[in-house]
Scaffold this active site. Structure first.
Site, mmCIF file in Angstrom:
data_model
loop_
_atom_site.group_PDB
_atom_site.id
_atom_site.type_symbol
_atom_site.label_atom_id
_atom_site.label_comp_id
_atom_site.label_asym_id
_atom_site.label_seq_id
_atom_site.Cartn_x
_atom_site.Cartn_y
_atom_site.Cartn_z
ATOM 1 N N HIS A 170 0.845 -1.208 0.000
ATOM 2 C CA HIS A 170 0.000 0.000 0.000
ATOM 3 C C HIS A 170 0.881 1.259 0.000
ATOM 4 O O HIS A 170 0.832 2.087 0.899
ATOM 5 C CB HIS A 170 -0.863 -0.069 1.254
ATOM 6 N N GLU A 274 -1.038 1.501 -5.243
ATOM 7 C CA GLU A 274 -0.870 0.268 -4.490
ATOM 8 C C GLU A 274 -0.907 -0.958 -5.394
ATOM 9 O O GLU A 274 -1.787 -1.079 -6.249
ATOM 10 C CB GLU A 274 -1.994 0.188 -3.446
HETATM 11 O O1 TA6 Z 1 -6.140 1.847 -0.239
HETATM 12 C C1 TA6 Z 1 -7.051 2.835 -0.081
HETATM 13 C C2 TA6 Z 1 -7.821 2.598 1.209
HETATM 14 O O2 TA6 Z 1 -8.442 1.358 1.188
HETATM 15 C C3 TA6 Z 1 -8.773 3.749 1.453
HETATM 16 O O3 TA6 Z 1 -10.103 3.343 1.389
HETATM 17 C C4 TA6 Z 1 -8.373 4.295 2.805
HETATM 18 O O4 TA6 Z 1 -9.157 3.862 3.812
HETATM 19 C C5 TA6 Z 1 -6.939 3.835 2.921
HETATM 20 O O5 TA6 Z 1 -6.911 2.588 2.325
HETATM 21 C C6 TA6 Z 1 -6.327 3.862 4.282
HETATM 22 O O6 TA6 Z 1 -6.810 2.854 5.080
HETATM 23 P P1 TA6 Z 1 -6.352 2.802 6.617
HETATM 24 O O7 TA6 Z 1 -6.992 1.563 7.180
HETATM 25 O O8 TA6 Z 1 -4.857 2.731 6.618
HETATM 26 O O9 TA6 Z 1 -6.849 4.072 7.247
#
Ligand code: TA6
Length: 300
Positions: A170, A274
């Site tokens: 990510h 990601e």
């Molecule tokens: O990858 C994008 C995502 O899924 C968004 O929806 C956002 O929530 C982000 O990840 C961050 O997630 P987190 O659980 O680290 O706050």
């Protein structure tokens, strides 16, 4: 201060790598090689910093990130496994799985003839992981630091039953101004729009430009992405293999204000691209089988 064990000290490469206390006294591996600098926390096997020699840092890290054993780190490269986002039917489960909340072991640390430093981290199923997810597995995560950052996440099913999982690297990229960036490689690809009730949409022929909260899950794409960042006068290339999903995310104003571990004014300086397998691209592994997903980040 958390002590560094003798076993970790024995793995160190003199003059190139050292285990040290990083933020929040979490242990991290610091790499200072002729080619690049990097920091990797044992908590989540989390790459928090990567900087090739003669280049600016590549990864974004929030100044408000938590650095604590039970919290995710906000920035760098969170390792997502075995589910992406919220876990369907399990609102009590931690978002994005437990790998980023776990303490990983260091399996090996090497430097090769090209001065590329490779650290291998391991996470095996245990009582805690089985409480959250009733399967046996070994995760092996290779992080190769050189002019590029190459990360390979291998999942092995060490149990007797098949299991399905989602995973992601990510990555948070630091950018000069996200509103000026252009991301190519996803033209014409279909995506689920998380800002619009997971509506299925199609990316047009133009590059992705960020003009509002963006959270797009592109399924069925193996393409390389290129992030053009005019303010920093650079291009970042994200190549991948073993991955059929790419996610592009920027929280913009309101979501940034709602996140306690993210500065309300930090959103213009970051973009997540990601490398993943999520949703329709979830992977099913038979007992004894392995799957590897890799991403290679290079700066030009
Ligand atoms: O990858 C994008 C995502 O899924 C968004 O929806 C956002 O929530 C982000 O990840 C961050 O997630 P987190 O659980 O680290 O706050």
């Amino acid at each position: 201060m958390k002590p560094v064990s003798a076993a970790l000290r024995r793995l160190e490469i003199p003059g190139v790598t050292v285990f040290e206390n990083g933020s929040g006294d979490l242990l991290r591996l610091a790499i200072h090689s002729p080619l690049a600098e990097a920091h990797i926390y044992l908590h989540g096997a989390h790459v928090s910093h990567f900087q090739p020699r003669d280049a600016a840092p590549v990864l974004f890290m929030s100044r408000q990130s938590a650095f604590a054993p039970d919290k995710p780190i906000r920035g760098g490269v969170p390792v997502i496994f075995p589910w992406f986002g919220a876990r369907a039917g399990h609102p009590e489960s931690p978002a994005h799985g437990f790998a980023r909340l776990s303490e990983w072991q260091v399996e090996s640390l090497t430097i090769d003839g090209d001065e590329i430093v490779t650290a291998v981290f391991q996470l095996k199923s245990n009582t805690r992981t089985r409480e959250l997810w009733p399967h046996d597995f070994t995760l092996r995560y290779r992080v190769a630091v050189g002019r590029t950052l190459r990360m390979t996440l291998e999942v092995e099913n060490t149990g007797t039953e098949p299991f399905s999982f989602e995973n992601a690297l990510h990555t948070y990229f630091t950018v000069g101004d996200v509103r000026e960036t252009a991301t190519t490689g996803l033209e014409g690809a279909e995506y689920l729009d998380k800002t619009d009730g997971m509506q299925r949409k199609k990316q047009g022929p133009e590059p992705i430009r960020i003009t509002s909260e963006t959270d797009r899950v592109f399924e069925g794409t193996r393409k390389t992405c290129v992030l053009d960042d005019p303010k920093q006068k650079r291009r970042v290339t994200v190549e991948k293999s073993g991955s059929q999903t790419t996610v592009v995310w920027n929280p913009w104003v309101a979501k940034s204000a709602a996140m306690t571990d993210f500065g309300h004014d930090e959103w213009p300086g970051m973009l997540c691209i990601e490398t993943a397998n999520a949703g329709a691209n979830a992977i099913t592994l038979a007992p004894g089988k392995s799957h590897a997903m890799r991403t290679v980040i290079s700066v030009g």
